[in-house]
Design a protein around this motif. Sequence first.
Motif, PDB file in Angstrom:
ATOM      1  N   SER A  50      -5.655  -7.790  -7.471  1.00 26.58           N
ATOM      2  CA  SER A  50      -5.809  -8.602  -6.262  1.00 26.58           C
ATOM      3  C   SER A  50      -6.225 -10.019  -6.607  1.00 26.58           C
ATOM      4  O   SER A  50      -5.761 -10.984  -5.992  1.00 26.58           O
ATOM      5  N   GLY A  66       2.274  -7.728  -3.741  1.00 26.11           N
ATOM      6  CA  GLY A  66       1.869  -6.321  -3.754  1.00 26.11           C
ATOM      7  C   GLY A  66       1.425  -5.801  -5.098  1.00 26.11           C
ATOM      8  O   GLY A  66       1.490  -4.587  -5.343  1.00 26.11           O
ATOM      9  N   ASN A  69      -0.991  -2.878  -5.274  1.00 25.69           N
ATOM     10  CA  ASN A  69      -0.539  -1.554  -4.867  1.00 25.69           C
ATOM     11  C   ASN A  69      -0.099  -0.691  -6.046  1.00 25.69           C
ATOM     12  O   ASN A  69       0.175   0.504  -5.858  1.00 25.69           O
ATOM     13  N   ALA A  88      -6.966   3.609  -1.199  1.00 25.23           N
ATOM     14  CA  ALA A  88      -6.240   2.589  -0.423  1.00 25.23           C
ATOM     15  C   ALA A  88      -7.200   1.778   0.442  1.00 25.23           C
ATOM     16  O   ALA A  88      -7.083   0.551   0.532  1.00 25.23           O
ATOM     17  N   LYS A  91      -9.323  -0.521  -1.721  1.00 24.89           N
ATOM     18  CA  LYS A  91      -8.486  -1.632  -2.187  1.00 24.89           C
ATOM     19  C   LYS A  91      -8.395  -2.721  -1.136  1.00 24.89           C
ATOM     20  O   LYS A  91      -8.508  -3.923  -1.431  1.00 24.89           O
ATOM     21  N   VAL A  92      -8.209  -2.333   0.127  1.00 20.07           N
ATOM     22  CA  VAL A  92      -8.124  -3.319   1.208  1.00 20.07           C
ATOM     23  C   VAL A  92      -9.442  -4.062   1.360  1.00 20.07           C
ATOM     24  O   VAL A  92      -9.477  -5.303   1.472  1.00 20.07           O
ATOM     25  N   SER A 110      -3.463  -6.596   6.248  1.00 14.63           N
ATOM     26  CA  SER A 110      -3.566  -5.947   4.945  1.00 14.63           C
ATOM     27  C   SER A 110      -3.861  -4.459   5.088  1.00 14.63           C
ATOM     28  O   SER A 110      -3.286  -3.622   4.386  1.00 14.63           O
ATOM     29  N   THR A 114      -1.224  -1.721   3.867  1.00 14.02           N
ATOM     30  CA  THR A 114      -1.602  -0.866   2.740  1.00 14.02           C
ATOM     31  C   THR A 114      -1.604   0.601   3.120  1.00 14.02           C
ATOM     32  O   THR A 114      -1.075   1.449   2.390  1.00 14.02           O
ATOM     33  N   SER A 117       1.955   1.803   3.654  1.00 12.78           N
ATOM     34  CA  SER A 117       2.622   1.945   2.373  1.00 12.78           C
ATOM     35  C   SER A 117       2.153   3.191   1.632  1.00 12.78           C
ATOM     36  O   SER A 117       2.960   3.950   1.083  1.00 12.78           O
ATOM     37  N   SER A 145       5.553  -1.166   4.552  1.00 11.98           N
ATOM     38  CA  SER A 145       4.420  -2.063   4.743  1.00 11.98           C
ATOM     39  C   SER A 145       4.854  -3.352   5.439  1.00 11.98           C
ATOM     40  O   SER A 145       4.208  -3.820   6.386  1.00 11.98           O
TER      41      SER A 145
END
Length: 206
Positions: A50, A66, A69, A88, A91-92, A110, A114, A117, A145
């Motif tokens: 990120s 991405g 991801n 997930a 991560k966000v 986001s 996410t 996805s 996504s």
Amino acid sequence: MSKVMQRKDRCSMPLSDEPQPVNPPLNPPNEQASHRRLTAFLAAMAFFLSTVEYMLPRPIPFMRLGLANIPILFAVDLLPLPWYLLLALVKVLGMSVLTGSLFSYIALFSLAGTMTSALAMRLVRRVARHRVSLIGLCVAGAVSSNLVQVLLARLLVFGQSARYMLPAFLGLGLVSGLALGFAAQRFSTRSAWLARVGGQHGQSRS
């Protein structure tokens, strides 16, 4: 003399004819701890990616390549569903904190992208099993996504004009999904670490 030999033979005989397990299965606490460590590691990898992605230029604030991801893509085959969804979500949150967008509409885009996805990749893997490669999973996740983000853009930001963004978003999802999926596929075939972790966690995935 023969009696002495018979006693030795009886002493050398095994106490039980039942085979003894060489590697007993992990008990639930150890299995949970293993999933927790792997989730933390993949989350740290997502944070790093990120940060790299944050430094890359993007034409629209919520339009991203991405990179972060990729750990979620690997986790499709490594983590049970609760830990997978937790990864997930973390991560966000981590990406939103790193970019300073935690309390903005960008975080909502986001989160929606996410989670959509992640669920799409998980669903494709569950339905198609391993007939679909990591490239196919990545394309499915990227396109789904971007579709959700266009829908949110129509509802919250741009209104009817959001439909003009759809071709660009679908094109970006296809290209980025192919590129990231190809990179992940090559890494998975060359990585001894991923093969070892997959052997340890693959059987416990639900």
